[in-house]
Design a protein around this motif. Structure first.
Motif, PDB file in Angstrom:
ATOM      1  N   THR A   1       0.835  -1.210   0.000  1.00 21.57           N
ATOM      2  CA  THR A   1       0.000   0.000   0.000  1.00 21.57           C
ATOM      3  C   THR A   1       0.865   1.254   0.000  1.00 21.57           C
ATOM      4  OG1 THR A   1      -0.239  -0.195   2.419  1.00 21.57           O
ATOM      5  CG2 THR A   1      -2.039  -1.040   1.049  1.00 21.57           C
ATOM      6  N   GLY A   2       2.048   1.173   0.605  1.00 18.68           N
ATOM      7  CA  GLY A   2       2.964   2.310   0.545  1.00 18.68           C
ATOM      8  C   GLY A   2       3.413   2.598  -0.879  1.00 18.68           C
ATOM      9  N   LEU A   3       3.704   1.553  -1.648  1.00 20.71           N
ATOM     10  CA  LEU A   3       4.090   1.727  -3.042  1.00 20.71           C
ATOM     11  C   LEU A   3       2.973   2.372  -3.853  1.00 20.71           C
ATOM     12  CD1 LEU A   3       5.883  -1.687  -3.550  1.00 20.71           C
ATOM     13  CD2 LEU A   3       6.920   0.534  -4.033  1.00 20.71           C
ATOM     14  N   LEU A   4       1.759   1.890  -3.665  1.00 21.67           N
ATOM     15  CA  LEU A   4       0.619   2.430  -4.411  1.00 21.67           C
ATOM     16  C   LEU A   4       0.333   3.870  -4.004  1.00 21.67           C
ATOM     17  CD1 LEU A   4      -1.545  -0.805  -4.202  1.00 21.67           C
ATOM     18  CD2 LEU A   4      -0.484   0.113  -6.271  1.00 21.67           C
ATOM     19  N   THR A   5       0.543   4.175  -2.747  1.00 22.24           N
ATOM     20  CA  THR A   5       0.346   5.550  -2.283  1.00 22.24           C
ATOM     21  C   THR A   5       1.403   6.483  -2.888  1.00 22.24           C
ATOM     22  OG1 THR A   5      -0.663   4.796  -0.216  1.00 22.24           O
ATOM     23  CG2 THR A   5       0.215   7.029  -0.237  1.00 22.24           C
ATOM     24  N   ARG A   6       2.651   6.004  -2.973  1.00 27.14           N
ATOM     25  CA  ARG A   6       3.690   6.792  -3.632  1.00 27.14           C
ATOM     26  C   ARG A   6       3.306   7.061  -5.086  1.00 27.14           C
ATOM     27  NH1 ARG A   6       5.411   7.070   0.800  1.00 27.14           N
ATOM     28  NH2 ARG A   6       7.555   6.867   1.592  1.00 27.14           N
ATOM     29  N   ALA A   7       2.761   6.065  -5.749  1.00 23.82           N
ATOM     30  CA  ALA A   7       2.401   6.219  -7.159  1.00 23.82           C
ATOM     31  C   ALA A   7       1.279   7.230  -7.355  1.00 23.82           C
ATOM     32  CB  ALA A   7       1.990   4.869  -7.746  1.00 23.82           C
ATOM     33  N   ALA A   8       0.446   7.425  -6.336  1.00 23.49           N
ATOM     34  CA  ALA A   8      -0.645   8.406  -6.415  1.00 23.49           C
ATOM     35  C   ALA A   8      -0.211   9.805  -6.015  1.00 23.49           C
ATOM     36  CB  ALA A   8      -1.804   7.951  -5.519  1.00 23.49           C
ATOM     37  N   ASP A   9       1.008   9.937  -5.535  1.00 21.37           N
ATOM     38  CA  ASP A   9       1.507  11.235  -5.100  1.00 21.37           C
ATOM     39  C   ASP A   9       1.698  12.153  -6.317  1.00 21.37           C
ATOM     40  OD1 ASP A   9       2.985  13.398  -4.175  1.00 21.37           O
ATOM     41  OD2 ASP A   9       4.297  12.178  -2.902  1.00 21.37           O
ATOM     42  N   PRO A  10       1.042  13.312  -6.355  1.00 18.79           N
ATOM     43  CA  PRO A  10       1.194  14.216  -7.508  1.00 18.79           C
ATOM     44  C   PRO A  10       2.624  14.644  -7.776  1.00 18.79           C
ATOM     45  CG  PRO A  10      -0.649  14.899  -6.138  1.00 18.79           C
ATOM     46  CD  PRO A  10       0.087  13.838  -5.366  1.00 18.79           C
ATOM     47  N   THR A  11       3.493  14.548  -6.765  1.00 17.95           N
ATOM     48  CA  THR A  11       4.886  14.954  -6.970  1.00 17.95           C
ATOM     49  C   THR A  11       5.742  13.819  -7.534  1.00 17.95           C
ATOM     50  OG1 THR A  11       5.638  14.338  -4.738  1.00 17.95           O
ATOM     51  CG2 THR A  11       4.677  16.539  -5.016  1.00 17.95           C
TER      52      THR A  11
ATOM     53  N   THR B 262      -2.858  -9.284  -9.094  1.00 22.22           N
ATOM     54  CA  THR B 262      -3.143 -10.588  -8.512  1.00 22.22           C
ATOM     55  C   THR B 262      -1.841 -11.302  -8.144  1.00 22.22           C
ATOM     56  OG1 THR B 262      -3.132 -11.552 -10.727  1.00 22.22           O
ATOM     57  CG2 THR B 262      -5.252 -10.827  -9.849  1.00 22.22           C
ATOM     58  N   GLY B 263      -1.960 -12.306  -7.289  1.00 26.63           N
ATOM     59  CA  GLY B 263      -0.831 -13.164  -6.960  1.00 26.63           C
ATOM     60  C   GLY B 263      -1.328 -14.559  -6.655  1.00 26.63           C
ATOM     61  N   THR B 264      -0.735 -15.563  -7.302  1.00 32.37           N
ATOM     62  CA  THR B 264      -1.192 -16.937  -7.110  1.00 32.37           C
ATOM     63  C   THR B 264      -0.029 -17.908  -7.153  1.00 32.37           C
ATOM     64  OG1 THR B 264      -3.273 -16.399  -8.252  1.00 32.37           O
ATOM     65  CG2 THR B 264      -2.776 -18.731  -7.914  1.00 32.37           C
ATOM     66  N   LEU B 265       0.187 -18.618  -6.074  1.00 26.25           N
ATOM     67  CA  LEU B 265       1.035 -19.801  -6.000  1.00 26.25           C
ATOM     68  C   LEU B 265       0.236 -20.854  -5.247  1.00 26.25           C
ATOM     69  CD1 LEU B 265       4.451 -18.209  -4.915  1.00 26.25           C
ATOM     70  CD2 LEU B 265       3.917 -19.135  -7.184  1.00 26.25           C
ATOM     71  N   THR B 266       0.673 -22.092  -5.279  1.00 27.59           N
ATOM     72  CA  THR B 266      -0.023 -23.110  -4.510  1.00 27.59           C
ATOM     73  C   THR B 266      -0.010 -22.729  -3.027  1.00 27.59           C
ATOM     74  OG1 THR B 266       0.629 -24.821  -6.085  1.00 27.59           O
ATOM     75  CG2 THR B 266      -0.104 -25.551  -3.907  1.00 27.59           C
ATOM     76  N   GLY B 267      -1.185 -22.542  -2.445  1.00 27.54           N
ATOM     77  CA  GLY B 267      -1.296 -22.174  -1.045  1.00 27.54           C
ATOM     78  C   GLY B 267      -1.096 -20.699  -0.759  1.00 27.54           C
ATOM     79  N   VAL B 268      -0.898 -19.881  -1.790  1.00 29.11           N
ATOM     80  CA  VAL B 268      -0.707 -18.435  -1.622  1.00 29.11           C
ATOM     81  C   VAL B 268      -1.621 -17.700  -2.597  1.00 29.11           C
ATOM     82  CG1 VAL B 268       0.891 -16.491  -1.815  1.00 29.11           C
ATOM     83  CG2 VAL B 268       1.693 -18.680  -0.889  1.00 29.11           C
ATOM     84  N   ASN B 269      -2.414 -16.776  -2.077  1.00 30.47           N
ATOM     85  CA  ASN B 269      -3.287 -15.951  -2.925  1.00 30.47           C
ATOM     86  C   ASN B 269      -3.285 -14.534  -2.392  1.00 30.47           C
ATOM     87  OD1 ASN B 269      -4.693 -18.889  -2.905  1.00 30.47           O
ATOM     88  ND2 ASN B 269      -4.877 -17.913  -4.912  1.00 30.47           N
ATOM     89  N   THR B 270      -3.016 -13.580  -3.268  1.00 25.48           N
ATOM     90  CA  THR B 270      -2.880 -12.191  -2.842  1.00 25.48           C
ATOM     91  C   THR B 270      -3.577 -11.258  -3.830  1.00 25.48           C
ATOM     92  OG1 THR B 270      -0.765 -11.974  -4.014  1.00 25.48           O
ATOM     93  CG2 THR B 270      -0.673 -12.657  -1.704  1.00 25.48           C
ATOM     94  N   LEU B 271      -3.895 -10.058  -3.353  1.00 22.30           N
ATOM     95  CA  LEU B 271      -4.510  -9.044  -4.202  1.00 22.30           C
ATOM     96  C   LEU B 271      -4.126  -7.679  -3.628  1.00 22.30           C
ATOM     97  CD1 LEU B 271      -6.471  -8.953  -6.685  1.00 22.30           C
ATOM     98  CD2 LEU B 271      -8.303  -8.498  -5.044  1.00 22.30           C
ATOM     99  N   ALA B 272      -3.596  -6.802  -4.471  1.00 28.35           N
ATOM    100  CA  ALA B 272      -3.197  -5.470  -4.015  1.00 28.35           C
ATOM    101  C   ALA B 272      -3.475  -4.472  -5.123  1.00 28.35           C
ATOM    102  CB  ALA B 272      -1.715  -5.444  -3.652  1.00 28.35           C
ATOM    103  N   GLY B 273      -4.112  -3.350  -4.759  1.00 26.80           N
ATOM    104  CA  GLY B 273      -4.444  -2.371  -5.784  1.00 26.80           C
ATOM    105  C   GLY B 273      -5.152  -1.170  -5.219  1.00 26.80           C
ATOM    106  N   THR B 274      -6.062  -0.614  -6.015  1.00 20.35           N
ATOM    107  CA  THR B 274      -6.770   0.609  -5.632  1.00 20.35           C
ATOM    108  C   THR B 274      -8.254   0.474  -5.928  1.00 20.35           C
ATOM    109  OG1 THR B 274      -6.485   1.675  -7.797  1.00 20.35           O
ATOM    110  CG2 THR B 274      -4.748   2.024  -6.149  1.00 20.35           C
ATOM    111  N   VAL B 275      -9.031   1.308  -5.256  1.00 18.43           N
ATOM    112  CA  VAL B 275     -10.465   1.384  -5.515  1.00 18.43           C
ATOM    113  C   VAL B 275     -10.909   2.811  -5.237  1.00 18.43           C
ATOM    114  CG1 VAL B 275     -11.069   0.657  -3.167  1.00 18.43           C
ATOM    115  CG2 VAL B 275     -12.720   0.362  -5.012  1.00 18.43           C
ATOM    116  N   VAL B 276     -11.815   3.298  -6.052  1.00 21.02           N
ATOM    117  CA  VAL B 276     -12.377   4.633  -5.852  1.00 21.02           C
ATOM    118  C   VAL B 276     -13.706   4.492  -5.113  1.00 21.02           C
ATOM    119  CG1 VAL B 276     -13.191   6.748  -6.966  1.00 21.02           C
ATOM    120  CG2 VAL B 276     -11.301   5.452  -7.971  1.00 21.02           C
ATOM    121  N   THR B 277     -13.837   5.196  -3.989  1.00 18.84           N
ATOM    122  CA  THR B 277     -15.057   5.125  -3.194  1.00 18.84           C
ATOM    123  C   THR B 277     -16.135   6.031  -3.799  1.00 18.84           C
ATOM    124  OG1 THR B 277     -14.408   6.948  -1.761  1.00 18.84           O
ATOM    125  CG2 THR B 277     -13.648   4.742  -1.137  1.00 18.84           C
ATOM    126  N   PRO B 278     -17.394   5.863  -3.388  1.00 22.55           N
ATOM    127  CA  PRO B 278     -18.459   6.713  -3.932  1.00 22.55           C
ATOM    128  C   PRO B 278     -18.226   8.204  -3.728  1.00 22.55           C
ATOM    129  CG  PRO B 278     -19.406   4.804  -2.840  1.00 22.55           C
ATOM    130  CD  PRO B 278     -17.937   4.770  -2.542  1.00 22.55           C
TER     131      PRO B 278
END
Length: 465
Positions: free
Chosen positions: A366-376, A414-430
Motif C-alpha cells: 500500500t505504501g508503493l501504491l500511495t507513492r504512485a498516487a503522489d502528484p509529486t 493478482t498473486g497466485t502460487l499453490t497455497g498463496v493468494n494475494t490481491l493489491a491495488g486501488t479502488v475509488v469510493t463513492p
C-alpha cells in the motif's frame, strides 16, 4: 453513505464507463491503453531522469496527448481533495470477510487513503508474507524509480573494425519480436552494403546478464531462461501472455533467426552464429523496446514474468549491481529504501514472484501504491494505470463474478502460487477517494476458494464513504 438505490446507480454508471473504457483500451493496442499518456499530460510536473538510448537527440518539448476515454476515472480520483476527517472505520465490513475459510490460516491486510497516507485498516500489516505476483508492484516501482518512465531497452548490431564480422548484442529486451528483428536485419544489411561488405560472420553477445539463466524453480512454462537476448520471451507457440512452451536457448534461436533475415536481405552469413564479444565500435543498427512506462503497464496487466525479471535486472544495471538474481534483489531493495518505504523484512529473491522466498508486507504494497498516487511523483504513475481492472482486463478479466460491486471499480495486481493468494491495488469510493489496499493470504485451500474471498474484500471497499 448514499442510499442503496443511489449507490447502485453510481456503481452502474461507473461500470458502464469502464465497458467503454475497456473498448478504448483494446483499440489502442497492448502497450498503451491511453491512461499513461493521459496521466503524463495531466501531471503537475514533467517527468525527469531515466535514460533514453535513442540514436538521435530527443525533441526539446515532449508531445502532450489529450486524455484518453479510459483515463478520467483514475485521474479524477487522484486529484480528489482529501476528506475533512477520518474515513469510516472499515473493521465492521472487513473483519467478517477476512474470516472466510477460503483465505487459509495466514492473513494480513492494509487499507490506506492515498490522499492522506492514513492507514484506515490494518491486520498484521507489517508481517512479511509470500507475495506471489504482487511482488511485481515492487519490481516495477524500483525500475521506474531507478530508470525513469522513458527508458528504452536496446538491441544492437556492431561490426568488427575490418567489417568481416558482426555481433548481435542483447540489452535485456524480452519483447523483441520478429517484426523488429526483421527491421534490425534490414538496417544492418543496408549499413553493411554502404561499407561494401556483403559477407560476414555472426556472433551474439548475452554477457550483459550474469549468473544462472534458469530461475530457481527450474525449467517451466511460466518463464523462459533469463537471458539478455531473446525473441517473444522465448515462446514456442502463438501466445502473447501466460504459460507457454519455452525455448531452451532463446539467444541462439534469436541469432539463428537473425542470420536468416540477413540472408533474405542480401547478406551472406558464413558459418553458424556463435557466442562472442561485442566489438568496441559504434553500432551499425539498433532497435529499442517500448518506453519503460509501457513495459511496466504490460507487466502488471498481464502478470508478465519474463518482463518482470528483465526489469529487475535493468534496475540492477542502473544501480551498478551484477545483472543476476542476487544483484537484482539488492538493487530493488535499495531502490525502495530510497523511496522511504517500509522494507524491513522484505526480500526480493526474484522479480516475478515465482520464488517462494520472496517476502513483502501489506504495508509495503500500500505504501508503493500511495507513492504512485503522489502528484509529486508522476514517474511512478504507471503502477496505477497498469493495474488490471476487475472484470475487464488482464488477470482480473474473469474475476468478480461473486463480487459484482467491484467489477469496473477495483484495479489490482493478482498473486497466485499453490497455497498463496494475494490481491493489491486501488479502488475509488463513492465520495471520490482513492484507497490503496493489500490483502495477503497464505496456507489457502485452493484458488477457487481464495480468489472470490479476496474479490469480496476489495469490492467491500468500493461501497465505503
Amino acid at each position: 453513505m448514499p442510499e442503496p438505490r443511489t449507490w447502485q446507480l453510481t456503481a452502474g454508471s461507473a461500470a458502464l464507463g469502464l465497458v467503454l473504457a475497456a473498448a478504448a483500451v483494446t483499440a489502442a493496442g497492448p502497450w498503451d491503453g491511453g491512461q499513461r499518456t493521459a496521466e503524463r499530460a495531466r501531471a503537475a510536473a514533467p517527468t525527469t531522469g531515466g535514460t533514453h538510448h535513442a540514436p538521435h537527440p530527443a525533441p526539446a518539448a515532449p508531445r502532450r496527448p489529450a486524455p484518453a476515454p479510459s483515463a478520467p476515472g483514475v485521474l479524477t480520483a487522484l486529484h480528489a481533495p482529501a476528506p475533512a476527517g477520518r474515513a469510516t472505520d472499515l473493521a465492521a465490513a472487513l473483519v467478517p470477510l477476512l474470516a472466510d475459510p477460503g483465505l487459509g490460516t495466514l492473513r494480513t491486510a492494509s487499507v490506506v487513503d492515498t490522499a492522506t497516507g492514513e492507514q484506515l485498516y490494518g491486520e498484521g500489516a507489517t508481517t512479511p508474507m509470500t507475495p506471489a505476483s504482487t511482488v511485481k508492484i515492487a519490481t516495477t516501482a524500483a525500475a521506474l524509480s531507478a530508470l525513469g518512465p522513458d527508458h528504452r531497452i536496446p538491441t544492437t548490431v556492431t561490426a568488427t573494425p575490418d567489417g568481416s564480422g558482426i555481433t548481435l548484442t542483447g540489452g535485456g529486451d524480452p519483447t523483441l519480436d520478429p517484426a523488429r528483428l526483421r527491421t534490425l536485419a534490414t538496417d544492418t544489411a543496408r549499413a553493411l552494403r554502404t561499407r561494401h561488405h556483403t559477407s560476414v560472420r555472426l556472433a551474439y553477445d548475452t554477457s550483459l546478464y550474469r549468473g544462472p539463466a534458469l530461475h530457481p524453480i527450474g525449467p517451466n512454462e511460466n518463464l523462459a531462461p533469463v537471458v539478455a537476448l531473446m525473441t517473444r520471451e522465448g515462446r514456442l507457440d502463438d501466445s502473447t501472455s501466460g504459460p507457454a512452451p519455452r525455448a531452451a536457448d532463446p539467444a541462439r534461436d534469436t541469432a539463428t533467426a537473425f542470420a536468416e533475415l540477413l540472408t533474405e536481405a542480401g547478406i551472406t552469413v558464413t558459418g553458424t552464429p556463435a557466442p562472442g564479444p561485442t566489438p568496441k565500435t559504434t553500432p551499425l543498427a539498433r532497435t529499442e523496446s517500448a518506453p519503460l512506462a509501457d513495459l511496466v503497464e504490460h507487466t502488471l496487466t498481464h502478470s508478465d514474468n519474463d518482463l518482470a525479471e528483465a526489469l529487475a535486472r535493468q534496475t540492477a544495471l542502473a544501480r551498478r549491481q551484477p545483472a543476476d538474481f542476487r544483484g537484482a534483489e539488492k538493487a530493488v531493495h535499495d531502490e525502495l529504501a530510497r523511496l522511504h518505504l517500509p522494507v524491513t523484512g522484505a526480500r526480493f529473491a526474484d522479480g516475478s514472484g515465482l520464488d517462494r522466498r520472496d517476502r513483502v508486507t501489506a504495508a509495503l504494497l500500500t505504501g508503493l501504491l500511495t507513492r504512485a498516487a503522489d502528484p509529486t511523483r508522476p514517474a511512478l504513475r504507471p503502477l496505477l494505470t497498469g493495474l488490471p481492472v476487475g472484470g475487464f482486463t488482464g488477470t482480473l478479466a474473469g474475476r468478480f463474478g461473486t463480487a459484482p460491486a467491484g467489477a469496473g471499480l477495483v484495479r489490482a495486481k493478482t498473486g497466485t502460487l499453490t497455497g498463496v493468494n494475494t490481491l493489491a491495488g486501488t479502488v475509488v469510493t463513492p465520495d471520490g477517494r482513492l484507497l490503496a489496499f493489500a490483502f495477503l493470504a497464505g496456507r489457502t485451500p485452493s484458488p477457487d476458494e481464495a480468489q472470490p474471498a479476496l474479490d469480496r474484500l476489495s469490492a467491500a471497499l468500493a461501497g465505503q464513504n
